[in-house]
Design a protein around this motif. Structure first.
Motif, PDB file in Angstrom:
ATOM      1  N   SER A 126      77.289  52.142  -0.089  1.00  0.00           N
ATOM      2  CA  SER A 126      77.854  53.498  -0.078  1.00  0.00           C
ATOM      3  C   SER A 126      79.290  53.526  -0.587  1.00  0.00           C
ATOM      4  CB  SER A 126      77.760  54.086   1.339  1.00  0.00           C
ATOM      5  OG  SER A 126      78.351  53.208   2.268  1.00  0.00           O
ATOM      6  N   LEU A 127      79.568  52.717  -1.579  1.00  0.00           N
ATOM      7  CA  LEU A 127      80.891  52.751  -2.169  1.00  0.00           C
ATOM      8  C   LEU A 127      81.007  54.021  -3.011  1.00  0.00           C
ATOM      9  CD1 LEU A 127      83.196  50.641  -1.978  1.00  0.00           C
ATOM     10  CD2 LEU A 127      82.544  49.888  -4.249  1.00  0.00           C
ATOM     11  N   ASP A 128      82.035  54.783  -2.702  1.00  0.00           N
ATOM     12  CA  ASP A 128      82.239  56.026  -3.437  1.00  0.00           C
ATOM     13  C   ASP A 128      82.739  55.682  -4.840  1.00  0.00           C
ATOM     14  OD1 ASP A 128      83.454  58.367  -4.520  1.00  0.00           O
ATOM     15  OD2 ASP A 128      83.525  59.197  -2.487  1.00  0.00           O
ATOM     16  N   PRO A 129      82.008  56.074  -5.886  1.00  0.00           N
ATOM     17  CA  PRO A 129      82.433  55.689  -7.242  1.00  0.00           C
ATOM     18  C   PRO A 129      83.756  56.337  -7.646  1.00  0.00           C
ATOM     19  CG  PRO A 129      80.596  57.214  -7.315  1.00  0.00           C
ATOM     20  CD  PRO A 129      80.809  56.901  -5.880  1.00  0.00           C
ATOM     21  N   VAL A 130      84.108  57.450  -7.018  1.00  0.00           N
ATOM     22  CA  VAL A 130      85.316  58.162  -7.418  1.00  0.00           C
ATOM     23  C   VAL A 130      86.576  57.444  -6.926  1.00  0.00           C
ATOM     24  CG1 VAL A 130      86.574  60.345  -7.315  1.00  0.00           C
ATOM     25  CG2 VAL A 130      84.056  60.336  -7.360  1.00  0.00           C
ATOM     26  N   ASP A 131      86.655  57.231  -5.609  1.00  0.00           N
ATOM     27  CA  ASP A 131      87.899  56.681  -5.076  1.00  0.00           C
ATOM     28  C   ASP A 131      87.753  55.258  -4.551  1.00  0.00           C
ATOM     29  OD1 ASP A 131      86.441  57.156  -2.840  1.00  0.00           O
ATOM     30  OD2 ASP A 131      87.836  58.537  -1.901  1.00  0.00           O
ATOM     31  N   GLY A 132      86.597  54.640  -4.757  1.00  0.00           N
ATOM     32  CA  GLY A 132      86.433  53.244  -4.347  1.00  0.00           C
ATOM     33  C   GLY A 132      86.458  52.999  -2.851  1.00  0.00           C
ATOM     34  N   THR A 133      86.201  54.039  -2.066  1.00  0.00           N
ATOM     35  CA  THR A 133      86.182  53.841  -0.609  1.00  0.00           C
ATOM     36  C   THR A 133      84.750  53.890  -0.084  1.00  0.00           C
ATOM     37  OG1 THR A 133      86.427  56.198  -0.168  1.00  0.00           O
ATOM     38  CG2 THR A 133      88.445  54.898  -0.329  1.00  0.00           C
ATOM     39  N   ILE A 134      84.622  53.431   1.120  1.00  0.00           N
ATOM     40  CA  ILE A 134      83.342  53.459   1.821  1.00  0.00           C
ATOM     41  C   ILE A 134      83.341  54.656   2.742  1.00  0.00           C
ATOM     42  CG2 ILE A 134      81.958  52.257   3.548  1.00  0.00           C
ATOM     43  CD1 ILE A 134      83.386  49.641   2.486  1.00  0.00           C
ATOM     44  N   LYS A 135      82.311  55.475   2.662  1.00  0.00           N
ATOM     45  CA  LYS A 135      82.244  56.654   3.516  1.00  0.00           C
ATOM     46  C   LYS A 135      81.257  56.402   4.653  1.00  0.00           C
ATOM     47  CE  LYS A 135      85.196  58.946   1.211  1.00  0.00           C
ATOM     48  NZ  LYS A 135      84.953  59.517  -0.109  1.00  0.00           N
ATOM     49  N   ILE A 136      81.729  56.452   5.873  1.00  0.00           N
ATOM     50  CA  ILE A 136      80.832  56.165   6.989  1.00  0.00           C
ATOM     51  C   ILE A 136      80.491  57.396   7.822  1.00  0.00           C
ATOM     52  CG2 ILE A 136      81.564  53.760   7.197  1.00  0.00           C
ATOM     53  CD1 ILE A 136      83.143  54.551   9.693  1.00  0.00           C
ATOM     54  N   GLY A 137      79.288  57.362   8.344  1.00  0.00           N
ATOM     55  CA  GLY A 137      78.796  58.403   9.245  1.00  0.00           C
ATOM     56  C   GLY A 137      77.829  57.755  10.216  1.00  0.00           C
ATOM     57  N   VAL A 138      77.087  58.559  10.916  1.00  0.00           N
ATOM     58  CA  VAL A 138      76.229  58.003  11.967  1.00  0.00           C
ATOM     59  C   VAL A 138      75.194  57.031  11.398  1.00  0.00           C
ATOM     60  CG1 VAL A 138      74.611  59.958  11.974  1.00  0.00           C
ATOM     61  CG2 VAL A 138      74.870  58.581  14.021  1.00  0.00           C
ATOM     62  N   GLU A 139      74.703  57.304  10.190  1.00  0.00           N
ATOM     63  CA  GLU A 139      73.707  56.387   9.636  1.00  0.00           C
ATOM     64  C   GLU A 139      74.317  55.009   9.363  1.00  0.00           C
ATOM     65  OE1 GLU A 139      71.218  58.123   6.601  1.00  0.00           O
ATOM     66  OE2 GLU A 139      70.371  56.172   6.070  1.00  0.00           O
ATOM     67  N   SER A 140      75.606  54.987   8.974  1.00  0.00           N
ATOM     68  CA  SER A 140      76.272  53.691   8.785  1.00  0.00           C
ATOM     69  C   SER A 140      76.339  52.904  10.083  1.00  0.00           C
ATOM     70  CB  SER A 140      77.699  53.898   8.269  1.00  0.00           C
ATOM     71  OG  SER A 140      77.774  54.949   7.356  1.00  0.00           O
ATOM     72  N   LEU A 141      76.583  53.630  11.175  1.00  0.00           N
ATOM     73  CA  LEU A 141      76.663  52.938  12.462  1.00  0.00           C
ATOM     74  C   LEU A 141      75.315  52.308  12.807  1.00  0.00           C
ATOM     75  CD1 LEU A 141      78.695  55.426  14.722  1.00  0.00           C
ATOM     76  CD2 LEU A 141      79.518  53.913  12.936  1.00  0.00           C
ATOM     77  N   ILE A 142      74.244  53.049  12.552  1.00  0.00           N
ATOM     78  CA  ILE A 142      72.911  52.500  12.828  1.00  0.00           C
ATOM     79  C   ILE A 142      72.673  51.266  11.964  1.00  0.00           C
ATOM     80  CG2 ILE A 142      70.435  52.946  12.729  1.00  0.00           C
ATOM     81  CD1 ILE A 142      71.095  55.929  13.148  1.00  0.00           C
ATOM     82  N   ASN A 143      72.999  51.391  10.683  1.00  0.00           N
ATOM     83  CA  ASN A 143      72.788  50.248   9.796  1.00  0.00           C
ATOM     84  C   ASN A 143      73.615  49.038  10.220  1.00  0.00           C
ATOM     85  OD1 ASN A 143      70.815  50.802   7.790  1.00  0.00           O
ATOM     86  ND2 ASN A 143      72.180  52.400   7.002  1.00  0.00           N
ATOM     87  N   ALA A 144      74.825  49.284  10.708  1.00  0.00           N
ATOM     88  CA  ALA A 144      75.643  48.169  11.182  1.00  0.00           C
ATOM     89  C   ALA A 144      74.985  47.509  12.387  1.00  0.00           C
ATOM     90  CB  ALA A 144      77.042  48.664  11.530  1.00  0.00           C
ATOM     91  N   ASP A 145      74.472  48.321  13.283  1.00  0.00           N
ATOM     92  CA  ASP A 145      73.776  47.762  14.441  1.00  0.00           C
ATOM     93  C   ASP A 145      72.549  46.954  13.991  1.00  0.00           C
ATOM     94  OD1 ASP A 145      75.569  48.845  16.231  1.00  0.00           O
ATOM     95  OD2 ASP A 145      74.094  49.956  17.384  1.00  0.00           O
ATOM     96  N   PHE A 146      71.842  47.452  13.016  1.00  0.00           N
ATOM     97  CA  PHE A 146      70.677  46.729  12.482  1.00  0.00           C
ATOM     98  C   PHE A 146      71.089  45.360  11.957  1.00  0.00           C
ATOM     99  CE2 PHE A 146      67.515  50.338  11.235  1.00  0.00           C
ATOM    100  CZ  PHE A 146      67.351  50.635  12.571  1.00  0.00           C
ATOM    101  N   CYS A 147      72.169  45.385  11.194  1.00  0.00           N
ATOM    102  CA  CYS A 147      72.662  44.161  10.574  1.00  0.00           C
ATOM    103  C   CYS A 147      73.007  43.136  11.657  1.00  0.00           C
ATOM    104  CB  CYS A 147      73.892  44.540   9.756  1.00  0.00           C
ATOM    105  SG  CYS A 147      74.458  43.306   8.623  1.00  0.00           S
ATOM    106  N   VAL A 148      73.646  43.620  12.707  1.00  0.00           N
ATOM    107  CA  VAL A 148      73.984  42.762  13.833  1.00  0.00           C
ATOM    108  C   VAL A 148      72.725  42.178  14.468  1.00  0.00           C
ATOM    109  CG1 VAL A 148      74.832  42.879  16.208  1.00  0.00           C
ATOM    110  CG2 VAL A 148      76.215  43.804  14.338  1.00  0.00           C
TER     111      VAL A 148
END
Lengths: 489, 489, 489
Positions: A126-148
């Motif tokens: 989810s790297l934002d092509p415009v400003d090179g940042t990562i945009k996080i929301g609730v789905e990112s949190l779930i994915n992080a938990d999955f990764c863990v």
């Protein structure tokens, strides 16, 4: 520095030194500071968690706040969160004297892992092509938990035999490998794996098993008396089992498509898990001389149905299909505990403390295969044209992909997960053999004493000594006598 | 009456009488009957939980039932509910012989407190000007649970040293003070404090600490042998810790604004908590001679990041800002357990059983300060004009308030919470010193025997015989010897 | 076959044979295979969990995926799920040596029961008239969990005295009876019972009590030393209690009407439960000589308020009405534990291990009565015309039914639940007396040893020594004697 040299000496010529007073704080501080810096550079709120949402909402003609992704996913997120911290943590408390390590190091590893996962997954997904940042929301949190979850599965194979510093290193690399593997499977191969049979379970289990193989301890028998449960520790472990079991429908549906996707994933997982329970009880009872059920099986194999539905849960596998998957996995997983784990330990030199091979590796592989078959068999009649396109993402570059082709790619995903697990495990296992991580000696395995301040009162296991130490506390006069008894043993 | 006189005598000339057979039922019955009467007079369903909602919905052009506030807040409410009853309850089970009191009196106090809170908060916040009734809905339930949290924090400081009747009195006044303090902070000062760093944690902690100071027991050492944990009680306490830790994002987001407000509050809290875990482990390991981690720190200081995000969670503090807050609080809180708690006990005469000063007081103050700074720095660029107005409520009377001014008011809120905690604590502490509440004598502190029917079986097995019985199981030859020892005592 | 004959012989002339190595696997396998076949023939996804939802949505002008029933009910479903598996499971772990059986067999029975319930309830409630299949969605899952709850309540009465095979048989018939009874009450009588005071609690409790009466064991005293708790097992049981208590608002609201119905049901249950806690503590303290509270009461009677709101929770009973219900039920239920359970055991020959008569039977009946009265008193003024019609379903065939008539039907529902419980219990009890189910002998009741591989370590403390060690604690003079006893064994 003195500590470092001492450690090295210990490795080559003497007993191991499991003192982590220097290394653990260093690792924690450096990595946490690195996280802060990297988050400062890269991580921002996504539009749905940003205060600009008010304007965005108007612009997009969204009528109600309830359409914020938060309300679609937050309840599932919290269930997944419970699985990671209470589920995995308590599942591993079954050992008689490693409950602190089980639940405590699980906590440490997961808390670090989720931060690193937000970054790694962000860079890849989810790297934002415009400003090179990562945009996080609730789905990112779930994915992080999955990764863990992948790393915690690996911890299951290593439980009681590694230091917290080793676990942190294992997690750092595990998350990194996971993010790459996930990127290849989900993005490059365009494979569906919402509940992670391949991405999480197959990868995590083989990663842990391979590390355990590299770190093989031939004299682990010296800690045999601690490698087992006591009555109450088995009850604690059931807390973990049940929260995993109950919330697995949320796990498999958490990042599925809104609407029917999440709905169906929950139903399929619920059914598959239920079937696992019955066959686990059946095989467990059959395999004991007097028909007595074994807690180890109930704590673990009952969950196999959830693992094996990780890929196919959101597909139209149909309710009876789910039951069949759970039915088979309960049998295979219990069978694994009875036959395969002892075999692996004896002949393959893989010491698998929690039996992750039975709970995650085999059911994960089965889940991948079931997913591939179900995907290959998908047809517009069953899914509806629109449903088929939505579910498998047959749009853009993939508009012309057929179901059969999709099935092939799904199967390829299994191979990728397996390869990352094994190759990654070999590399990381070798790193963990370095004599600087403060791992315990063989006779100190499965013992909280090594890394934890254990309350004095119940600590000294041999009953004789427990007795004498109590005496000391209560009545110093009796000390000599009671110790005599001990001496004469 | 005889009981009353006996109690008084006990206070002045003899041992204390912790028999609550008269006082506890009286308090429970009278207060519960009072609740029924007051609810009958004042409390009604709000429009979203009233059967007239069907007509109201049409009238307001609400298209779907899903826009009922219930669906925005109920999942968070249930998470908060778990924190109050399982989280706080089990966190306090760490003492070896006070688990019944921890989880049981927590239950009693919370069940009473939430009823009284619905009334008190209702009178101050949601009194219907037309018919003079209080209208309750799911948000009221969350607020009542929050209010209870303040008193349960205070219980943490008093754990093991007070009677259930004292706890009920402490709660009655605590809820009352809370409602007034909350009214001043949120309504009069128009301060934001969605997760209650000030309103809940600062107030609750200083309230409890002050009471503990007033009730100082110079001879508490007599119960020293019970003021500690055993292995399994520490594992039980981890259930509390983890449910608090996992659900804290729901706590801080439960009453935030719909949409991005709740979403952001959850993300910020999640991150802050994760950072706390790493620094807690680091400091805990550093502060022990052999680098062994201390369970007390893990059970408590890991939560400091959640407390400290109570005010700023819904602000645009940004992800790395949250990590920094958690980073600092993990350090400060663990440091508190190592250094400040012993200091306070020795020099300030404050006996703080659970270390609420480290977990709630300091992080709560930090949270208030972080909130004030973040609010003062808020700008339309970061929040969007509409976002800024929505979040801080810069409408009506407050339309002209600038962010900087808001920051000042936020800081004033900290002072109010502190003042209410300390002054309220002094008054209530003095009331609790009256000799009529059945508090335990010094040597009976931290002992469930005083107020609970404790199962006979495990209570008084002298270590000697436990030993001999073990021997019998393991090695019959040693039986005679070990028993001889006993005989010769 | 030999096994069968041996069992029979055991029944008539010798000791019982609790070996379930043949029977348990057979039952599990046959029933699970039957489930798969029946699911294959009958069960399909409903439209909201089917991939055709995308098209359906357009057709029905549904604007957003958030209006999928999944988002209305899934959070409540998960709470109910936790109640079934952790709530009921851990509530029964209070016995000192039956925690494995409590939580494990609860798991087995529930996992089977929910599958069979999906079929049975499907045939009666949601059979598609077009293609003869059962369409399942999230509401079906909740209903299946509810149905299982009835059987788990019955298990509470039988805890420790039956074999897992008997439990499976009891569940098979229990679910069947439940589905018929529910069909009569909800569909034929058109009665409202969203939280199941009648349908679940009254039925389940009398079903279990009647079976317990049929299976009366006159010599159960032989296992008296195991029919009680130890310190830690009581703390485990509190996990069950609290999760039941906290999530009961979700239980009673899970299948209520969308919007205000669910909202109100949650509020009413929350209040009723809170009131129960205070009166339970009051009566418990009053009924003990020194005012000491009894854990058994706290673990159970605090929940009575939830049971008793099962019918009326969604009605406009008003907040103080809920408090009154909870107030009364806490008193009655605690009183039941103090007086009625011993009476029933002694004079009515009903051995009720968990006291389900006090927690489910009496509060369930009260709940039915409260529901009938509240329904009879319903008026358009209080509910709004539209609200009244929506809530009670006064449409179609029932358009002319008055509130008073509805009250009468509600009362009739109680009788139906009671009749099904008692008559069903007699029949099933007789079936369970057959000597083929591997039930334990009297002296083996309440003992996990019979059906579980119990970890060696803590298991074999000979009761004699446990006993003698008590002696020592109480009476030092006896010490030598008791040890002599040991030596001479």
């Amino acid at each position: 520095m003195g500590n470092f040299i001492e450690c090295c000496r210990g490795f080559w010529c003497g007993p191991k030194n499991p003192n982590v007073r220097v290394s653990l704080p260093i690792v924690c501080f450096i990595w946490q500071i690195a996280m802060i810096i990297l988050f400062g550079l890269f991580v921002r709120y996504d539009i749905e968690s940003d205060a600009h949402w008010a304007e965005h909402k108007k612009h997009e003609n969204i009528t109600s706040d309830i359409e914020n992704d938060f309300y679609f996913r937050y309840p599932s997120f919290q269930d997944v969160h419970v699985m990671i911290f209470v589920g995995f943590g308590f599942l591993m408390t079954f050992l008689k004297r490693y409950s602190f390590g089980a639940v405590g190091f699980n906590f440490l590893v997961a808390a670090f892992g989720l931060q690193w996962a937000l970054l790694m997954q962000g860079w890849f997904h989810s790297l934002d092509p415009v400003d090179g940042t990562i945009k996080i929301g609730v789905e990112s949190l779930i994915n992080a938990d999955f990764c863990v979850a992948g790393c915690l599965i690996a911890y299951g194979a290593l439980l009681g035999k590694v230091s917290p510093v080793q676990l942190m290193v294992m997690t750092l690399f595990g998350i990194t490998l996971y993010a790459v593997e996930e990127y290849i499977i989900l993005n490059l191969l365009h494979v569906r794996d919402a509940g992670g049979s391949m991405v999480i379970h197959t990868f995590g289990a083989y990663y842990g098993l391979t590390i355990s193989w590299i770190l093989y301890r031939p004299k682990l028998d010296q800690a045999k008396h601690l490698n087992g449960s006591v009555y109450h520790s088995d009850v604690f472990a059931m807390i973990g089992t049940l929260f995993l079991w109950m919330f697995w429908p949320s796990f498999n549906s958490a990042i599925s498509n809104h609407g029917d996707g999440q709905h169906r994933a929950a139903i399929n997982t619920y059914l598959s898990l239920a079937a696992s329970v019955l066959t686990t009880f059946a095989i467990s009872s059959m395999s004991a001389k007097k028909g007595k059920v074994d807690m180890v099986h109930i704590q673990n194999a009952t969950l196999a149905g959830g693992v094996a539905m990780g890929t196919a849960a959101e597909f139209m596998i149909s309710p009876y299909g789910s039951l069949i998957v759970g039915f088979c996995c309960g049998i295979i997983s219990t069978f694994g505990y009875v036959v395969i784990t002892p075999f692996m330990e004896k002949y393959l030199k893989i010491q698998d403390t929690c039996g992750v091979h039975n709970l995650h590796a085999m059911p994960g592989l089965i889940g991948g295969i079931v997913g591939a078959i179900t995907a290959a068999a998908a047809s517009p009649t069953v899914y509806g044209q629109e449903g088929l396109v939505n579910l498998f993402g047959f749009t853009g570059d993939y508009a012309n992909r057929s179901s059969a082709t999709q099935g092939g790619y799904q199967a390829a995903g299994i191979a990728v997960a397996l390869a990352f697990g094994i190759v990654g495990g070999i590399i990381v296992g070798c790193i963990l053999r370095l004599p600087i991580w403060g791992d315990p000696s063989d006779e100190n395995c499965f013992d909280d004493e090594v890394y934890w301040e254990v309350p004095e009162d119940e600590e000294s296991i041999p009953p004789v000594l427990e007795y004498s130490s109590h005496m000391v506390g209560k009545n110093p006069d009796m000390m000599s006598e009671s110790n005599f008894t001990v001496e004469h043993r």
